[in-house]
Design a protein around this motif. Sequence first.
Motif, PDB file in Angstrom:
ATOM      1  N   PHE A  15       1.277 -10.669  -5.975  1.00 35.02           N
ATOM      2  CA  PHE A  15       1.676  -9.310  -5.635  1.00 35.02           C
ATOM      3  C   PHE A  15       0.544  -8.360  -6.007  1.00 35.02           C
ATOM      4  N   MET A  16       0.196  -7.478  -5.087  1.00 38.25           N
ATOM      5  CA  MET A  16      -0.865  -6.504  -5.340  1.00 38.25           C
ATOM      6  C   MET A  16      -0.414  -5.157  -4.792  1.00 38.25           C
ATOM      7  N   THR A  17      -0.526  -4.128  -5.628  1.00 38.45           N
ATOM      8  CA  THR A  17      -0.105  -2.784  -5.232  1.00 38.45           C
ATOM      9  C   THR A  17      -1.315  -1.864  -5.216  1.00 38.45           C
ATOM     10  N   ILE A  18      -1.519  -1.224  -4.075  1.00 46.87           N
ATOM     11  CA  ILE A  18      -2.649  -0.321  -3.879  1.00 46.87           C
ATOM     12  C   ILE A  18      -2.089   1.082  -3.677  1.00 46.87           C
ATOM     13  N   ALA A  19      -2.470   2.014  -4.521  1.00 47.20           N
ATOM     14  CA  ALA A  19      -1.969   3.387  -4.435  1.00 47.20           C
ATOM     15  C   ALA A  19      -3.064   4.295  -3.873  1.00 47.20           C
ATOM     16  N   ILE A  20      -2.698   5.041  -2.844  1.00 49.57           N
ATOM     17  CA  ILE A  20      -3.634   5.940  -2.169  1.00 49.57           C
ATOM     18  C   ILE A  20      -3.105   7.361  -2.345  1.00 49.57           C
ATOM     19  N   GLY A  21      -3.873   8.207  -3.028  1.00 45.65           N
ATOM     20  CA  GLY A  21      -3.349   9.521  -3.383  1.00 45.65           C
ATOM     21  C   GLY A  21      -4.081  10.688  -2.745  1.00 45.65           C
ATOM     22  N   CYS A  22      -3.354  11.765  -2.590  1.00 46.15           N
ATOM     23  CA  CYS A  22      -3.939  13.067  -2.249  1.00 46.15           C
ATOM     24  C   CYS A  22      -3.151  14.104  -3.040  1.00 46.15           C
ATOM     25  N   THR A  23      -3.291  15.349  -2.744  1.00 50.58           N
ATOM     26  CA  THR A  23      -2.655  16.374  -3.570  1.00 50.58           C
ATOM     27  C   THR A  23      -1.134  16.257  -3.568  1.00 50.58           C
ATOM     28  N   GLY A  24      -0.559  16.280  -2.361  1.00 50.86           N
ATOM     29  CA  GLY A  24       0.901  16.277  -2.279  1.00 50.86           C
ATOM     30  C   GLY A  24       1.517  15.022  -1.724  1.00 50.86           C
ATOM     31  N   GLY A  25       0.704  14.057  -1.266  1.00 48.03           N
ATOM     32  CA  GLY A  25       1.258  12.813  -0.732  1.00 48.03           C
ATOM     33  C   GLY A  25       1.871  12.963   0.639  1.00 48.03           C
ATOM     34  N   LYS A  26       1.338  13.895   1.441  1.00 44.67           N
ATOM     35  CA  LYS A  26       1.930  14.147   2.753  1.00 44.67           C
ATOM     36  C   LYS A  26       0.976  13.858   3.905  1.00 44.67           C
ATOM     37  N   HIS A  27      -0.278  14.233   3.795  1.00 44.77           N
ATOM     38  CA  HIS A  27      -1.201  14.138   4.925  1.00 44.77           C
ATOM     39  C   HIS A  27      -2.246  13.026   4.738  1.00 44.77           C
ATOM     40  N   ARG A  28      -3.270  13.303   3.913  1.00 44.23           N
ATOM     41  CA  ARG A  28      -4.402  12.395   3.802  1.00 44.23           C
ATOM     42  C   ARG A  28      -4.014  11.024   3.266  1.00 44.23           C
ATOM     43  N   VAL A  53       0.876  -1.179   0.000  1.00 43.29           N
ATOM     44  CA  VAL A  53       0.000   0.000   0.000  1.00 43.29           C
ATOM     45  C   VAL A  53       0.910   1.225   0.000  1.00 43.29           C
ATOM     46  N   THR A  54       0.802   2.044  -1.011  1.00 46.64           N
ATOM     47  CA  THR A  54       1.706   3.188  -1.132  1.00 46.64           C
ATOM     48  C   THR A  54       0.926   4.491  -1.260  1.00 46.64           C
ATOM     49  N   SER A  55       1.367   5.493  -0.533  1.00 45.47           N
ATOM     50  CA  SER A  55       0.776   6.820  -0.675  1.00 45.47           C
ATOM     51  C   SER A  55       1.506   7.569  -1.785  1.00 45.47           C
ATOM     52  N   PHE A  56       0.831   8.560  -2.362  1.00 43.49           N
ATOM     53  CA  PHE A  56       1.463   9.358  -3.405  1.00 43.49           C
ATOM     54  C   PHE A  56       0.733  10.680  -3.531  1.00 43.49           C
ATOM     55  N   ALA A  74       3.672  -0.911   3.983  1.00 47.22           N
ATOM     56  CA  ALA A  74       3.200   0.445   3.687  1.00 47.22           C
ATOM     57  C   ALA A  74       4.383   1.296   3.260  1.00 47.22           C
ATOM     58  N   ARG A  75       4.223   2.013   2.155  1.00 43.64           N
ATOM     59  CA  ARG A  75       5.282   2.874   1.653  1.00 43.64           C
ATOM     60  C   ARG A  75       4.706   4.258   1.360  1.00 43.64           C
ATOM     61  N   HIS A  76       5.575   5.231   1.337  1.00 42.39           N
ATOM     62  CA  HIS A  76       5.130   6.611   1.117  1.00 42.39           C
ATOM     63  C   HIS A  76       6.064   7.241   0.074  1.00 42.39           C
ATOM     64  N   ARG A  77       5.608   7.193  -1.165  1.00 43.19           N
ATOM     65  CA  ARG A  77       6.472   7.580  -2.278  1.00 43.19           C
ATOM     66  C   ARG A  77       6.934   9.016  -2.222  1.00 43.19           C
ATOM     67  N   ASP A  78       6.011   9.920  -1.910  1.00 42.72           N
ATOM     68  CA  ASP A  78       6.315  11.350  -2.046  1.00 42.72           C
ATOM     69  C   ASP A  78       6.468  12.066  -0.710  1.00 42.72           C
TER      70      ASP A  78
END
Length: 288
Positions: free
Chosen positions: A246-259, A170-173, A280-284
Motif C-alpha cells: 500500500f502506498m499513499t501519495i498526497a498532492i496538496g495546494c492551498t485549499g484542495g480544490k483546483h491544482r 493518490v489523494t488531493s488535499f 484517486a481521492r479528493h479529501r477536501d
Amino acid sequence: MDATPAELVVVTGMTGAGRSTAAKELEDLGFFVVDNLPPTLVRDVVRLVDDSRGISQPIAVVVDVRSGSFFDSLQANRTQKVTGRPTTLLFLDATDEVLVRRQEAARRPHPLQGSGRLLHGLQREREVLADLRSDADLVIDTTNFNVHQLTDRIAEQFGTPESTRLKVTVTSFGFKYGIPVDADFVADMRFLPNPHWVPELRPLNGRDEPVAAYVKDRPGAVTFLEQYVPVLETAAEGYLREGKRFMTIAIGCTGGKHRSVAMTEEIASRLRERGYDVSARHRDLGRE
C-alpha cells in the motif's frame, strides 16, 4: 456469487516461528483472519463468513497451543467435508536456538513453560505438535528468514496476481486543512498559478476539464509530472521488494480544490497506464 468456495488456511506451528507475521500478511492478501481460535469454532467462523461475505471470501485462522484442550480437535474440524472449503494446514517451524532467541527478544514467556525454562516449554510444544506437523500440507522453516522473507514466502504461496499488486492511493488535499497523516509521499502544487484567481475557473474544480487544462498548461507542470512519476515508480518497486503493498501519495495546494485535484487525477492516470492499481481521492474537495 462465485460457486467455488475460497480457500481456508489454518495457520499453526511453534511459538516464535512467525504465526503473527503470517497472519498479518494473509490479511494484507485479502483473507478474513481470526487469531487464537479454538479449533471447535472453525466451522462456525466459516459459516459466519459464508453468510456475511460469501463463499468467495478466503479465510485464515491461527490455532496454537494457547487453545489448550481444544487443540486436539483441530484435525476433525478443518476438513473440507466439515467446512465446505478447500483447506491448507500451514505449519511454521524453526530451530530451538532461534525460537529461544526470538522469545527472549520479545521478553515473553512460553505458554507451556510454566515455572520451568523457556527451552522446556518449546520441547513440550514440539511433542504436542509433532503429529500435526507431520500432517501439515505446507511446512515453512523460518530459521533463516527475516520478516520480509517470510511475508514474501506467504505471498508466493497464497497470493493472487490481484492481491499481490501494489495498491496506490493518490489523494488531493488543502494545506490549510492539514497534511494527511497517512501519506507516504507529499508533493506541493503551490508552485503553480492558482486557478482561483481566474474568475471563470473559480467556481470549478480540478476534475473539470477547463481547470485541468489550465493547471497542466502552466510552466513547470509537465516537467514536474515527467520527473515525479518515475520517482514514484522507483519507490513502488522498492515497496514491493520490502513486502509493502500500500502506498499513499498526497498532492496538496492551498485549499484542495483546483491544482491538487487536477494533478492528482493526472498522476493517478499516468500510474494506471503503467499497470498500477490506483485510486484517486479528493479529501477536501467541496469543503470550502
